[in-house]
Design a protein around this motif. Sequence first.
Motif, PDB file in Angstrom:
ATOM      1  N   ALA A   9      23.649   7.537 -50.836  1.00  0.00           N
ATOM      2  CA  ALA A   9      23.511   8.468 -49.477  1.00  0.00           C
ATOM      3  C   ALA A   9      24.243   8.224 -48.353  1.00  0.00           C
ATOM      4  N   SER A  10      23.826   6.861 -47.910  1.00  0.00           N
ATOM      5  CA  SER A  10      24.135   7.336 -46.265  1.00  0.00           C
ATOM      6  C   SER A  10      25.238   5.247 -46.739  1.00  0.00           C
ATOM      7  N   LEU A  11      25.106   5.223 -44.735  1.00  0.00           N
ATOM      8  CA  LEU A  11      26.013   3.938 -44.715  1.00  0.00           C
ATOM      9  C   LEU A  11      24.992   2.583 -44.668  1.00  0.00           C
ATOM     10  N   ILE A  12      25.486   1.740 -45.833  1.00  0.00           N
ATOM     11  CA  ILE A  12      24.724   0.462 -46.004  1.00  0.00           C
ATOM     12  C   ILE A  12      24.972  -0.960 -45.931  1.00  0.00           C
ATOM     13  N   ASP A  13      24.607  -1.906 -44.468  1.00  0.00           N
ATOM     14  CA  ASP A  13      25.249  -3.269 -44.144  1.00  0.00           C
ATOM     15  C   ASP A  13      24.960  -3.995 -45.000  1.00  0.00           C
ATOM     16  N   PHE A  14      26.513  -4.476 -45.026  1.00  0.00           N
ATOM     17  CA  PHE A  14      27.061  -5.782 -45.384  1.00  0.00           C
ATOM     18  C   PHE A  14      27.005  -6.740 -44.392  1.00  0.00           C
ATOM     19  N   SER A  15      26.115  -8.147 -44.250  1.00  0.00           N
ATOM     20  CA  SER A  15      26.578  -8.941 -43.305  1.00  0.00           C
ATOM     21  C   SER A  15      26.498 -10.196 -43.851  1.00  0.00           C
ATOM     22  N   ARG A  16      26.833 -10.411 -44.433  1.00  0.00           N
ATOM     23  CA  ARG A  16      27.346 -12.084 -44.807  1.00  0.00           C
ATOM     24  C   ARG A  16      28.613 -11.812 -45.796  1.00  0.00           C
ATOM     25  N   VAL A  17      29.008 -12.274 -44.611  1.00  0.00           N
ATOM     26  CA  VAL A  17      30.835 -11.938 -44.653  1.00  0.00           C
ATOM     27  C   VAL A  17      31.509 -13.440 -44.202  1.00  0.00           C
ATOM     28  N   ILE A  18      33.301 -13.275 -45.636  1.00  0.00           N
ATOM     29  CA  ILE A  18      34.098 -14.518 -45.239  1.00  0.00           C
ATOM     30  C   ILE A  18      35.055 -14.117 -44.427  1.00  0.00           C
ATOM     31  N   GLN A  19      35.696 -14.449 -43.521  1.00  0.00           N
ATOM     32  CA  GLN A  19      37.202 -14.038 -42.969  1.00  0.00           C
ATOM     33  C   GLN A  19      38.001 -14.996 -43.079  1.00  0.00           C
ATOM     34  N   PHE A  20      39.757 -14.065 -43.147  1.00  0.00           N
ATOM     35  CA  PHE A  20      40.647 -15.409 -43.168  1.00  0.00           C
ATOM     36  C   PHE A  20      41.412 -13.953 -42.781  1.00  0.00           C
ATOM     37  N   THR A  21      41.922 -15.128 -42.284  1.00  0.00           N
ATOM     38  CA  THR A  21      42.805 -15.239 -40.708  1.00  0.00           C
ATOM     39  C   THR A  21      44.384 -15.141 -41.151  1.00  0.00           C
ATOM     40  N   PRO A  22      45.098 -14.849 -40.724  1.00  0.00           N
ATOM     41  CA  PRO A  22      46.640 -14.022 -40.298  1.00  0.00           C
ATOM     42  C   PRO A  22      47.898 -15.907 -41.467  1.00  0.00           C
ATOM     43  N   THR A  23      46.920 -16.714 -41.237  1.00  0.00           N
ATOM     44  CA  THR A  23      47.266 -17.998 -41.772  1.00  0.00           C
ATOM     45  C   THR A  23      46.572 -18.401 -42.619  1.00  0.00           C
ATOM     46  N   GLY A  24      46.381 -17.816 -43.302  1.00  0.00           N
ATOM     47  CA  GLY A  24      44.933 -17.840 -44.661  1.00  0.00           C
ATOM     48  C   GLY A  24      44.362 -18.852 -44.401  1.00  0.00           C
ATOM     49  N   GLU A  25      43.662 -19.007 -43.321  1.00  0.00           N
ATOM     50  CA  GLU A  25      42.086 -19.868 -42.927  1.00  0.00           C
ATOM     51  C   GLU A  25      40.627 -19.287 -42.542  1.00  0.00           C
ATOM     52  N   ALA A  26      39.918 -19.764 -43.654  1.00  0.00           N
ATOM     53  CA  ALA A  26      38.990 -19.214 -43.728  1.00  0.00           C
ATOM     54  C   ALA A  26      37.929 -19.362 -43.198  1.00  0.00           C
ATOM     55  N   ARG A  27      36.717 -18.198 -42.357  1.00  0.00           N
ATOM     56  CA  ARG A  27      36.379 -18.884 -41.538  1.00  0.00           C
ATOM     57  C   ARG A  27      34.623 -17.879 -41.393  1.00  0.00           C
ATOM     58  N   VAL A  28      33.581 -18.706 -41.298  1.00  0.00           N
ATOM     59  CA  VAL A  28      32.115 -17.585 -41.266  1.00  0.00           C
ATOM     60  C   VAL A  28      31.751 -17.575 -39.841  1.00  0.00           C
ATOM     61  N   SER A  29      32.692 -18.440 -39.016  1.00  0.00           N
ATOM     62  CA  SER A  29      32.226 -18.503 -37.498  1.00  0.00           C
ATOM     63  C   SER A  29      33.119 -19.115 -36.341  1.00  0.00           C
ATOM     64  N   SER A  30      33.548 -18.858 -35.394  1.00  0.00           N
ATOM     65  CA  SER A  30      34.520 -19.158 -34.573  1.00  0.00           C
ATOM     66  C   SER A  30      35.028 -20.484 -34.439  1.00  0.00           C
ATOM     67  N   SER A  31      34.539 -21.373 -35.238  1.00  0.00           N
ATOM     68  CA  SER A  31      34.962 -23.046 -35.430  1.00  0.00           C
ATOM     69  C   SER A  31      35.779 -22.841 -36.884  1.00  0.00           C
ATOM     70  N   VAL A  32      36.290 -24.403 -36.821  1.00  0.00           N
ATOM     71  CA  VAL A  32      36.987 -23.938 -38.557  1.00  0.00           C
ATOM     72  C   VAL A  32      36.199 -24.811 -38.938  1.00  0.00           C
ATOM     73  N   ILE A  33      36.590 -24.299 -40.285  1.00  0.00           N
ATOM     74  CA  ILE A  33      35.333 -24.684 -41.355  1.00  0.00           C
ATOM     75  C   ILE A  33      35.927 -25.617 -42.072  1.00  0.00           C
ATOM     76  N   ASP A  34      35.275 -26.392 -42.913  1.00  0.00           N
ATOM     77  CA  ASP A  34      35.414 -27.741 -44.090  1.00  0.00           C
ATOM     78  C   ASP A  34      35.234 -26.946 -44.921  1.00  0.00           C
ATOM     79  N   VAL A  35      34.052 -27.074 -45.851  1.00  0.00           N
ATOM     80  CA  VAL A  35      34.398 -25.822 -46.408  1.00  0.00           C
ATOM     81  C   VAL A  35      32.772 -24.292 -46.338  1.00  0.00           C
ATOM     82  N   ILE A  36      32.973 -23.515 -47.505  1.00  0.00           N
ATOM     83  CA  ILE A  36      32.336 -22.453 -47.030  1.00  0.00           C
ATOM     84  C   ILE A  36      31.671 -21.768 -48.456  1.00  0.00           C
ATOM     85  N   GLU A  37      30.416 -22.011 -48.526  1.00  0.00           N
ATOM     86  CA  GLU A  37      29.983 -22.266 -50.428  1.00  0.00           C
ATOM     87  C   GLU A  37      28.525 -21.105 -50.606  1.00  0.00           C
TER      88      GLU A  37
END
Length: 228
Positions: free
Chosen positions: A167-195
């Motif tokens: 009935a309403s919008l729902i919050d999605f707060s567990r996020v993995i970001q992919f950059t234009p270069t293909g990197e994956a991030r969960v913060s502004s820092s460069v990350i080794d592994v996200i799990e």
Amino acid sequence: MKTTARNQGHGFTLVELLTVIAVMSVLVSLAAPALSSMAKGSQMTQSLIELSGTLDQARQYAISRNTYVWVALRPNPNGPNGDELSMVVLASKSGTDPQPWSDYGTVPNDQIDLITRPRTFDQMRFEEAGKYTKNEIPGLDGKSATSITNTPSDNTAVFRVKLPGAASLIDFSRVIQFTPTGEARVSSSVIDVIEFGLHPTRGKAGDANNVAVLRVNGLTGQTAVYRP
């Protein structure tokens, strides 16, 4: 009188039929747990294929469109069938990162596009990074549970999406970001592994041997799936 083949043949007696039915009932009852386990294993396999495939597609989309893409997850232990995990994939409309990670909060919907239909996996529990180690999944490397801390970010970036039937919008707060270069991030820092780990459940009871870990390489954005 000459005896014919029809005269010589005879059917099953009632006692014989009841005996056969009883034996079949026992066999079915013995096979039911194995069949149920196979069905659960098959459902888990299909979910893992879809989740890992979506992560790979999000990475490819970010690279091919030269934009930022987010795979946003929503664990929900109070779904209609118990634990559930919902997933959406969103992309920046402008091709730029809307805000620095430290300033994210709720990302305005006018800055993003929903690029796949929302998906909900029933009876699926989300587990934090480091929940499972080589003790549960021998194929994992020797990293200790405390050395894997990068899980899909919690409340760093929040996306509000309407799920089918909601009935309403729902919050999605567990996020993995992919950059234009293909990197994956969960913060502004460069990350080794996200799990993150997955544990299929039935109500609140699950099969401890039917678990999995999805690991996303921070530098390449590629996803690997580990199972016992």
